[in-house]
Design a protein around this motif. Structure first.
Motif, PDB file in Angstrom:
ATOM      1  N   PHE A  65     -24.606   1.135  49.075  1.00  0.00           N
ATOM      2  CA  PHE A  65     -25.701   2.112  49.078  1.00  0.00           C
ATOM      3  C   PHE A  65     -27.061   1.425  49.139  1.00  0.00           C
ATOM      4  O   PHE A  65     -28.012   1.966  49.703  1.00  0.00           O
ATOM      5  CB  PHE A  65     -25.638   3.002  47.836  1.00  0.00           C
ATOM      6  CG  PHE A  65     -24.553   4.060  47.877  1.00  0.00           C
ATOM      7  CD1 PHE A  65     -24.170   4.650  49.070  1.00  0.00           C
ATOM      8  CD2 PHE A  65     -23.930   4.467  46.699  1.00  0.00           C
ATOM      9  CE1 PHE A  65     -23.178   5.624  49.106  1.00  0.00           C
ATOM     10  CE2 PHE A  65     -22.948   5.444  46.722  1.00  0.00           C
ATOM     11  CZ  PHE A  65     -22.557   6.017  47.927  1.00  0.00           C
ATOM     12  N   SER A  66     -27.149   0.219  48.572  1.00  0.00           N
ATOM     13  CA  SER A  66     -28.442  -0.458  48.496  1.00  0.00           C
ATOM     14  C   SER A  66     -28.876  -1.038  49.841  1.00  0.00           C
ATOM     15  O   SER A  66     -30.043  -1.391  50.005  1.00  0.00           O
ATOM     16  CB  SER A  66     -28.407  -1.573  47.446  1.00  0.00           C
ATOM     17  OG  SER A  66     -27.625  -2.676  47.896  1.00  0.00           O
ATOM     18  N   GLN A 121     -28.118   0.556  52.857  1.00  0.00           N
ATOM     19  CA  GLN A 121     -27.944   1.598  53.869  1.00  0.00           C
ATOM     20  C   GLN A 121     -29.076   1.545  54.889  1.00  0.00           C
ATOM     21  O   GLN A 121     -30.245   1.418  54.535  1.00  0.00           O
ATOM     22  CB  GLN A 121     -27.934   2.981  53.202  1.00  0.00           C
ATOM     23  CG  GLN A 121     -27.725   4.144  54.154  1.00  0.00           C
ATOM     24  CD  GLN A 121     -26.306   4.192  54.688  1.00  0.00           C
ATOM     25  OE1 GLN A 121     -25.347   4.204  53.925  1.00  0.00           O
ATOM     26  NE2 GLN A 121     -26.159   4.189  56.006  1.00  0.00           N
ATOM     27  N   ASN A 163     -25.801  13.637  53.163  1.00  0.00           N
ATOM     28  CA  ASN A 163     -25.338  12.799  52.053  1.00  0.00           C
ATOM     29  C   ASN A 163     -26.117  11.497  51.983  1.00  0.00           C
ATOM     30  O   ASN A 163     -26.475  11.034  50.891  1.00  0.00           O
ATOM     31  CB  ASN A 163     -23.840  12.510  52.211  1.00  0.00           C
ATOM     32  CG  ASN A 163     -22.968  13.551  51.557  1.00  0.00           C
ATOM     33  OD1 ASN A 163     -22.653  13.468  50.383  1.00  0.00           O
ATOM     34  ND2 ASN A 163     -22.591  14.566  52.320  1.00  0.00           N
ATOM     35  N   ILE A 164     -26.394  10.896  53.130  1.00  0.00           N
ATOM     36  CA  ILE A 164     -27.159   9.639  53.152  1.00  0.00           C
ATOM     37  C   ILE A 164     -28.577   9.877  52.653  1.00  0.00           C
ATOM     38  O   ILE A 164     -29.114   9.079  51.873  1.00  0.00           O
ATOM     39  CB  ILE A 164     -27.159   9.033  54.568  1.00  0.00           C
ATOM     40  CG1 ILE A 164     -25.755   8.547  54.932  1.00  0.00           C
ATOM     41  CG2 ILE A 164     -28.151   7.864  54.655  1.00  0.00           C
ATOM     42  CD1 ILE A 164     -25.609   8.100  56.372  1.00  0.00           C
ATOM     43  N   ALA A 209     -29.616  12.179  50.570  1.00  0.00           N
ATOM     44  CA  ALA A 209     -29.580  12.414  49.122  1.00  0.00           C
ATOM     45  C   ALA A 209     -29.346  11.119  48.363  1.00  0.00           C
ATOM     46  O   ALA A 209     -29.983  10.857  47.337  1.00  0.00           O
ATOM     47  CB  ALA A 209     -28.490  13.437  48.787  1.00  0.00           C
ATOM     48  N   GLN A 210     -28.443  10.289  48.869  1.00  0.00           N
ATOM     49  CA  GLN A 210     -28.142   9.025  48.189  1.00  0.00           C
ATOM     50  C   GLN A 210     -29.316   8.062  48.282  1.00  0.00           C
ATOM     51  O   GLN A 210     -29.608   7.320  47.331  1.00  0.00           O
ATOM     52  CB  GLN A 210     -26.894   8.383  48.794  1.00  0.00           C
ATOM     53  CG  GLN A 210     -26.404   7.154  48.043  1.00  0.00           C
ATOM     54  CD  GLN A 210     -25.964   7.481  46.629  1.00  0.00           C
ATOM     55  OE1 GLN A 210     -25.298   8.485  46.388  1.00  0.00           O
ATOM     56  NE2 GLN A 210     -26.346   6.626  45.676  1.00  0.00           N
ATOM     57  N   THR A 211     -30.027   8.085  49.414  1.00  0.00           N
ATOM     58  CA  THR A 211     -31.202   7.229  49.575  1.00  0.00           C
ATOM     59  C   THR A 211     -32.283   7.601  48.581  1.00  0.00           C
ATOM     60  O   THR A 211     -32.925   6.732  47.963  1.00  0.00           O
ATOM     61  CB  THR A 211     -31.750   7.335  51.016  1.00  0.00           C
ATOM     62  OG1 THR A 211     -30.724   6.921  51.936  1.00  0.00           O
ATOM     63  CG2 THR A 211     -32.971   6.451  51.201  1.00  0.00           C
ATOM     64  N   LYS A 264     -31.746   9.023  45.717  1.00  0.00           N
ATOM     65  CA  LYS A 264     -31.233   8.631  44.395  1.00  0.00           C
ATOM     66  C   LYS A 264     -31.422   7.144  44.164  1.00  0.00           C
ATOM     67  O   LYS A 264     -31.839   6.718  43.075  1.00  0.00           O
ATOM     68  CB  LYS A 264     -29.747   8.996  44.289  1.00  0.00           C
ATOM     69  CG  LYS A 264     -29.133   8.682  42.933  1.00  0.00           C
ATOM     70  CD  LYS A 264     -27.678   9.120  42.889  1.00  0.00           C
ATOM     71  CE  LYS A 264     -27.044   8.785  41.548  1.00  0.00           C
ATOM     72  NZ  LYS A 264     -25.608   9.191  41.505  1.00  0.00           N
ATOM     73  N   GLU A 265     -31.136   6.342  45.190  1.00  0.00           N
ATOM     74  CA  GLU A 265     -31.320   4.889  45.072  1.00  0.00           C
ATOM     75  C   GLU A 265     -32.789   4.550  44.835  1.00  0.00           C
ATOM     76  O   GLU A 265     -33.117   3.683  44.020  1.00  0.00           O
ATOM     77  CB  GLU A 265     -30.831   4.200  46.349  1.00  0.00           C
ATOM     78  CG  GLU A 265     -29.331   4.218  46.546  1.00  0.00           C
ATOM     79  CD  GLU A 265     -28.595   3.360  45.545  1.00  0.00           C
ATOM     80  OE1 GLU A 265     -28.965   2.187  45.374  1.00  0.00           O
ATOM     81  OE2 GLU A 265     -27.649   3.875  44.922  1.00  0.00           O
ATOM     82  N   ASN A 304     -33.712   5.369  41.260  1.00  0.00           N
ATOM     83  CA  ASN A 304     -33.138   4.413  40.303  1.00  0.00           C
ATOM     84  C   ASN A 304     -33.857   3.074  40.328  1.00  0.00           C
ATOM     85  O   ASN A 304     -33.863   2.345  39.330  1.00  0.00           O
ATOM     86  CB  ASN A 304     -31.659   4.192  40.621  1.00  0.00           C
ATOM     87  CG  ASN A 304     -30.822   5.401  40.299  1.00  0.00           C
ATOM     88  OD1 ASN A 304     -31.225   6.263  39.515  1.00  0.00           O
ATOM     89  ND2 ASN A 304     -29.646   5.499  40.905  1.00  0.00           N
TER      90      ASN A 304
END
Length: 270
Positions: free
Chosen positions: A214-215, A217, A252-253, A255-257, A259-260, A263
């Protein structure tokens, strides 16, 4: 050297049998619903008999390996007659050892090879992770010994972890292969060689095992490139199902981006 019975003649059994023989074990009996399938595999294994009978009392062995599809395992176990105290292990990534609970006279275990198997392709068993589980110490020791005889990557993995591993493997292998299949089809339509993607795919995989995936992407969804995303969606209008998959993965990408990024934000210095 152990005497082993193979129950099943599918992709796992077809490659596992020769690997066990190469390691010095003896395959005494190969079972299949169809005699021709059992005979075909047995012919590649010195001294192995072939048959369609699940009366394993006629075929004493140190280990019985049930290498059939998950849905078939309960049926096979219900029909089979094993010698008292026999060690029976399945190769499933999802079924718990409780599947053997109905027969209290058995010792049971899991012998799960974490690999994709295809007819016509040989795998290097020394590199195949083998996940071992057993209901008692002596069975565990025997399964570990067999595993170590064919692979350099052997681990004790309990049912919940094995099941989680199987889900992860579906994402990493089966879903990835499906996406590669879409890529292959799109390039074929465009008159381009699928091999053009090989360096990109290899770098993606190599990088994923050095950094958390994920880090690192990349791509239009990760950078918020809406014009490119829109053009891709136009190009996929002739493939509505792939278009929906593109939209879902893009969402999804994104949303995850986010979130990353959240964080990784450093707290404000007051």
């Amino acid at each position: 050297m152990l005497t082993i019975v193979l129950i099943g003649t599918g992709r796992v059994a077809t490659q596992l049998g020769p690997a066990l023989v190469h390691a010095g074990h003896r395959i005494a009996y190969v079972w299949s619903r169809t005699l021709a399938s059992a005979e075909r595999l047995a012919a590649t294994l010195p001294d192995a008999q072939a048959g369609t009978s699940l009366d394993m009392q006629a075929h004493p062995a140190d280990l019985y390996v049930v290498a059939v599809p998950d849905a078939v395992i309960p049926v096979v176990l219900a029909e089979a007659r094993f010698p008292s105290g026999a060690l029976v292990a399945h190769t499933s990534g999802t079924l718990p050892l409780q599947i053997f609970a109905s027969d209290k006279g058995l010792r049971s275990g899991g012998f799960y090879p974490l690999q994709t198997f295809s007819l016509g392709r040989q795998v290097d068993w020394q590199k195949v992770p083998l996940c071992i589980e057993a209901t008692d110490a002596s069975s565990e020791a025997r399964l570990l010994a067999v595993a170590h005889s064919i692979s350099q990557q052997v681990a004790l993995v309990a049912t919940p972890q094995r099941q989680a591993l199987h889900v992860a493997a579906v994402f990493a292998c089966n879903f990835t292969n499906h996406l590669l299949g879409i890529s292959h089809a799109l390039l074929t339509e465009a008159g381009l060689s699928f091999s053009l993607l090989a360096p990109l795919v290899q770098e993606t995989v190599d990088k994923a095992f050095v950094h958390p995936p994920f880090s690192v992407q990349t791509g239009p969804a990760a950078r918020g490139d809406e014009p490119t995303i829109a053009s891709h969606q136009v190009a996929l209008t002739t493939h509505p199902r792939w278009l929906e998959l593109y939209k879902e993965l893009t969402a999804n990408i994104k949303a995850q981006t986010l979130k990353e990024a959240a964080n990784n934000e450093e707290p404000l210095q007051l």
